[in-house]
Enzyme design. Sequence first.
Site, mmCIF file in Angstrom:
data_model
loop_
_atom_site.group_PDB
_atom_site.id
_atom_site.type_symbol
_atom_site.label_atom_id
_atom_site.label_comp_id
_atom_site.label_asym_id
_atom_site.label_seq_id
_atom_site.Cartn_x
_atom_site.Cartn_y
_atom_site.Cartn_z
ATOM 1 N N HIS A 131 0.812 -1.219 0.000
ATOM 2 C CA HIS A 131 0.000 0.000 0.000
ATOM 3 C C HIS A 131 0.855 1.283 0.000
ATOM 4 C CE1 HIS A 131 1.042 0.818 4.201
ATOM 5 N NE2 HIS A 131 1.093 -0.503 4.284
ATOM 6 N N HIS A 140 11.369 -0.457 -13.481
ATOM 7 C CA HIS A 140 11.131 -1.894 -13.696
ATOM 8 C C HIS A 140 11.197 -2.602 -12.346
ATOM 9 C CE1 HIS A 140 12.439 -5.851 -15.917
ATOM 10 N NE2 HIS A 140 11.415 -6.031 -15.113
HETATM 11 C C1 LIG Z 1 23.455 -5.997 -9.739
HETATM 12 C C2 LIG Z 1 23.746 -6.311 -11.186
HETATM 13 C C3 LIG Z 1 22.991 -5.354 -12.102
HETATM 14 C C4 LIG Z 1 25.250 -6.098 -11.377
HETATM 15 O O1 LIG Z 1 25.615 -6.421 -12.678
HETATM 16 P P1 LIG Z 1 26.994 -5.868 -13.272
HETATM 17 O O2 LIG Z 1 26.911 -4.392 -13.382
HETATM 18 O O3 LIG Z 1 27.247 -6.636 -14.536
HETATM 19 O O4 LIG Z 1 28.065 -6.132 -12.156
HETATM 20 P P2 LIG Z 1 29.003 -7.397 -11.882
HETATM 21 O O5 LIG Z 1 28.340 -8.685 -12.336
HETATM 22 O O6 LIG Z 1 30.340 -7.073 -12.436
HETATM 23 O O7 LIG Z 1 29.052 -7.436 -10.291
HETATM 24 C C5 LIG Z 1 29.736 -6.474 -9.513
HETATM 25 C C6 LIG Z 1 29.990 -7.080 -8.153
HETATM 26 O O8 LIG Z 1 28.710 -7.248 -7.490
HETATM 27 C C7 LIG Z 1 28.472 -8.646 -7.205
HETATM 28 N N1 LIG Z 1 27.071 -8.902 -7.492
HETATM 29 C C8 LIG Z 1 26.455 -8.725 -8.676
HETATM 30 N N2 LIG Z 1 25.140 -8.984 -8.566
HETATM 31 C C9 LIG Z 1 24.934 -9.335 -7.292
HETATM 32 C C10 LIG Z 1 23.761 -9.702 -6.577
HETATM 33 N N3 LIG Z 1 22.561 -9.736 -7.185
HETATM 34 N N4 LIG Z 1 23.895 -9.998 -5.267
HETATM 35 C C11 LIG Z 1 25.111 -9.942 -4.668
HETATM 36 N N5 LIG Z 1 26.246 -9.577 -5.289
HETATM 37 C C12 LIG Z 1 26.154 -9.292 -6.604
HETATM 38 C C13 LIG Z 1 29.411 -9.414 -8.120
HETATM 39 O O9 LIG Z 1 29.732 -10.675 -7.589
HETATM 40 C C14 LIG Z 1 30.588 -8.464 -8.179
HETATM 41 O O10 LIG Z 1 31.339 -8.597 -6.990
HETATM 42 P P3 LIG Z 1 32.954 -8.520 -6.979
HETATM 43 O O11 LIG Z 1 33.306 -7.139 -7.475
HETATM 44 O O12 LIG Z 1 33.319 -8.761 -5.547
HETATM 45 O O13 LIG Z 1 33.400 -9.582 -7.918
HETATM 46 C C15 LIG Z 1 23.320 -7.751 -11.588
HETATM 47 O O14 LIG Z 1 24.202 -8.720 -11.061
HETATM 48 C C16 LIG Z 1 21.896 -8.071 -11.126
HETATM 49 O O15 LIG Z 1 21.642 -8.549 -10.011
HETATM 50 N N6 LIG Z 1 20.946 -7.807 -12.034
HETATM 51 C C17 LIG Z 1 19.537 -8.055 -11.809
HETATM 52 C C18 LIG Z 1 18.995 -8.681 -13.079
HETATM 53 C C19 LIG Z 1 17.514 -8.922 -12.959
HETATM 54 O O16 LIG Z 1 16.912 -8.937 -11.916
HETATM 55 N N7 LIG Z 1 16.904 -9.130 -14.111
HETATM 56 C C20 LIG Z 1 15.471 -9.356 -14.134
HETATM 57 C C21 LIG Z 1 15.007 -9.338 -15.543
HETATM 58 S S1 LIG Z 1 13.308 -9.683 -15.637
#
Ligand SMILES: CC(C)(COP(=O)(O)OP(=O)(O)OC[C@H]1O[C@@H](n2cnc3c(N)ncnc32)[C@H](O)[C@@H]1OP(=O)(O)O)[C@@H](O)C(=O)NCCC(=O)NCCS
Length: 202
Positions: A131, A140
């Site tokens: 709410h 998104h």
């Molecule tokens: C957060 C996010 C955007 C980061 O992506 P990125 O910019 O490519 O970054 P990286 O993969 O290089 O990660 C950077 C650091 O964060 C960490 N990390 C990334 N995603 C994480 C998550 N969800 N939870 C915890 N740690 C995460 C990585 O392990 C990395 O750590 P390090 O520097 O110690 O190695 C991505 O991992 C994510 O969670 N995206 C969500 C996607 C989603 O929900 N899509 C839905 C579509 S319907």
Amino acid sequence: MSNRLIIVGAGGHGKVITDIALKNGYTNINFIDDNVKGSCMDFPVIGSSDRIFDLNDGKTDFVIAVGNDKTRKMIAEKYDVNWVTLIHPSAQISTNVSIGIGTVVMATAVINADTKIGKHCIINTGAVIEHDNVIGDYVHISPKVALGGTTRIGELTHIGIGAAVINNINISKNCVVGAGAVVVDNLEHSATYVGVPARKVL
Ligand SMILES: CC(C)(COP(=O)(O)OP(=O)(O)OC[C@H]1O[C@@H](n2cnc3c(N)ncnc32)[C@H](O)[C@@H]1OP(=O)(O)O)[C@@H](O)C(=O)NCCC(=O)NCCS
């Protein structure tokens, strides 16, 4: 409602939106996509985005099926067409909820009382928005996200799949909250936050 819908974006997101469109009674569906040719979900891709103005005959509805929030904003602002809001019939929308034009609400999402959702947002499958939330334009909310009551989310922010945000939290515009994160403090900077509790990483 017109019977003709043009879905801008013939990728995976476009497939999910096609199903919502069919359940909302659209039968004449076409896609526009700058990269995909042929068809999507058995409906034809009839050209790239430069055709949108030509296809705008005043009788056709349009929806954007692009997951990237900035690209969605760019398309919405460039083309002045009849953008429509699509809501899957299994979504539960409570009393006094307002949902902006162009927003898509996917299957089994729950939006509770007195929440305001901006334009061209994606409220993805199974998301729970409690709410009194205020969700900005082009946000998104990914599948299975849970937002507590009285949360505010700035425009163009992406909340990753399965993340949780406790009640009374403010999240800045242009943020990314990683998959599975738990947000327990306000996120004041336009940045990427991950983990439990969510911390700024990028
Ligand atoms: C957060 C996010 C955007 C980061 O992506 P990125 O910019 O490519 O970054 P990286 O993969 O290089 O990660 C950077 C650091 O964060 C960490 N990390 C990334 N995603 C994480 C998550 N969800 N939870 C915890 N740690 C995460 C990585 O392990 C990395 O750590 P390090 O520097 O110690 O190695 C991505 O991992 C994510 O969670 N995206 C969500 C996607 C989603 O929900 N899509 C839905 C579509 S319907």
